[in-house]
Design a protein around this motif. Structure first.
Motif, PDB file in Angstrom:
ATOM      1  N   SER A 264       0.819  -1.210   0.000  1.00 56.51           N
ATOM      2  CA  SER A 264       0.000   0.000   0.000  1.00 56.51           C
ATOM      3  C   SER A 264       0.852   1.259   0.000  1.00 56.51           C
ATOM      4  O   SER A 264       0.390   2.331  -0.396  1.00 56.51           O
ATOM      5  N   GLU A 265       2.110   1.147   0.415  1.00 57.07           N
ATOM      6  CA  GLU A 265       3.033   2.279   0.420  1.00 57.07           C
ATOM      7  C   GLU A 265       3.874   2.355  -0.841  1.00 57.07           C
ATOM      8  O   GLU A 265       4.723   3.243  -0.976  1.00 57.07           O
ATOM      9  N   GLY A 266       3.688   1.392  -1.770  1.00 56.81           N
ATOM     10  CA  GLY A 266       4.395   1.442  -3.043  1.00 56.81           C
ATOM     11  C   GLY A 266       5.650   0.612  -3.132  1.00 56.81           C
ATOM     12  O   GLY A 266       6.356   0.654  -4.155  1.00 56.81           O
ATOM     13  N   ASP A 267       5.976  -0.162  -2.095  1.00 55.90           N
ATOM     14  CA  ASP A 267       7.166  -1.005  -2.147  1.00 55.90           C
ATOM     15  C   ASP A 267       6.954  -2.183  -3.087  1.00 55.90           C
ATOM     16  O   ASP A 267       5.920  -2.864  -3.026  1.00 55.90           O
ATOM     17  N   VAL A 268       7.934  -2.442  -3.937  1.00 57.83           N
ATOM     18  CA  VAL A 268       7.856  -3.523  -4.921  1.00 57.83           C
ATOM     19  C   VAL A 268       8.614  -4.724  -4.381  1.00 57.83           C
ATOM     20  O   VAL A 268       9.814  -4.653  -4.095  1.00 57.83           O
ATOM     21  N   SER A 269       7.903  -5.839  -4.248  1.00 55.36           N
ATOM     22  CA  SER A 269       8.470  -7.058  -3.685  1.00 55.36           C
ATOM     23  C   SER A 269       8.089  -8.243  -4.571  1.00 55.36           C
ATOM     24  O   SER A 269       7.102  -8.186  -5.303  1.00 55.36           O
ATOM     25  N   PRO A 270       8.858  -9.324  -4.530  1.00 51.36           N
ATOM     26  CA  PRO A 270       8.525 -10.489  -5.354  1.00 51.36           C
ATOM     27  C   PRO A 270       7.228 -11.182  -4.951  1.00 51.36           C
ATOM     28  O   PRO A 270       6.581 -11.812  -5.780  1.00 51.36           O
TER      29      PRO A 270
END
Length: 354
Positions: A264-270
């Motif tokens: 929701s904060e925009g962090d891109v994770s696998p």
């Protein structure tokens, strides 16, 4: 490595299978098997609609957009608009929900918006079982809402959204699994997905998992599932059953080569299991052993382009582990040089094929 070429959004029309986007981390339930039960300092918040709009051009590069993370998507005020934005980009939009807190008047809006799929989380085939595990949920209201979705679809002569049941298997609810098939049939649902408890955070959850690590699960679990499969065949219900025994898989079911997760904060994770809304390091119990692992994010899509994140050295190295494992699995490299999965994945039950 033959990675997806996203420089300038070139290459395949839709190189990704799914983008999972967390609209909110808020949830009204206190499910006993949830990661929140073993977490402190839960970070509650919603994604801003403008931020969602900002990343929407990328949706044309994926087949599915799953509008859900560690919260309840029906609490997101702009859910209908989010579905419409996804539809405009030609991707399929949907989510999994606890389903009981939706207003009746909102259901026709979800149908009319073109929502493609909705999964309903159940923890039992009876109210006693379900409500004792998914605390603050209302089993009967959930079933009423599922049936009302089908009433609206029939009234409007639409075949979407496709509805399915997601059922997390625990020792406390395994006896209900065969009855789940008849429940789905009576509710007008033709697809059931059984799942394992992957992210274990406390002793109760560890004691509830039914899959094996080194040992074997009790035979009665296998017998219960076989009975459910017979019932499903009889009523032509699609029943998806996960493995209960570990297997060596080159890439887990989350498949970070074709899927991504955005918080929701925009962090891109696998994947969703690598970036829950809790402080790092996050605690896990892996096959009975307590451990800690750092959260994994390769950048923030609200502050930098996805191309830069995806093609960054750290993300490429992460994916490279799985590419090498695939090559090893195909016999391209000697078995004794088999590549370990990335550090954050080594204590995830998904890497056991579960």
């Amino acid at each position: 490595m033959d990675y997806l070429d996203l420089a300038g959004l070139a290459g395949s029309a839709r190189p990704f299978f799914a983008w999972q986007i967390e609209l909110t981390t808020r949830c009204p339930l206190r499910c006993r098997m949830c990661i929140r039960e073993g977490a402190v300092n839960w970070q509650s918040g919603d994604m801003k609609l403008q931020d969602f709009r900002t990343i929407s051009p990328y949706f044309s590069k994926t087949k599915h957009v799953v509008l859900q993370g560690w919260g309840e998507p029906l609490l997101y005020n702009d859910l209908i608009e989010a579905v419409r934005i996804v539809q405009e980009k030609g991707a399929r939009a949907g989510f999994v929900t606890s389903g009981a807190n939706v207003e009746r008047g909102f259901i026709p809006e979800l149908v009319e918006a073109g929502t493609d799929f909705i999964g309903f989380s159940l923890a039992g085939a009876t109210a006693d079982t379900h409500n004792s595990i998914r605390l603050n949920s209302d089993f009967e209201l959930l079933l009423e809402n599922i049936r009302f979705f089908n009433v609206v679809k029939k009234r409007k002569k639409l075949d979407k959204p496709r509805l399915h049941i997601v059922y997390l298997m625990l020792k406390e609810n395994m006896a209900d699994v065969p009855g789940l098939v008849n429940l789905a049939r009576s509710a007008g649902i033709h697809d059931i997905i059984l799942t394992n408890l992957i992210h274990v955070t406390n002793e109760w959850q560890e004691g509830q998992r039914i899959f094996a690590c080194a040992d074997s699960p009790p035979k009665d679990f296998e017998a219960v599932i076989r009975k459910a499969e017979r019932e499903a065949r009889k009523f032509k219900i699609n029943l998806r059953v996960p493995a209960l025994h570990p297997a060596d898989v080159p890439v887990c079911e989350e498949n970070p080569l074709k899927n991504i997760y955005i918080s929701s904060e925009g962090d891109v994770s696998p994947c969703v299991y690598l970036f829950p809304p809790i402080p790092s390091p996050m605690k896990r119990i892996y096959c009975g052993n307590p451990c800690e692992t750092e959260k994994t994010s390769f950048g923030n899509i609200f502050r930098e382009s996805f191309e830069k994140i995806w093609n960054g050295e750290a993300y490429a190295e992460f994916r490279g582990c799985f590419e090498k494992r695939l090559n090893n699995d195909k016999g391209a490299s000697p078995a004794d040089t088999k590549t370990e999965p990335p550090v954050g994945c080594r204590t995830c039950h998904k890497m056991l094929g579960l």
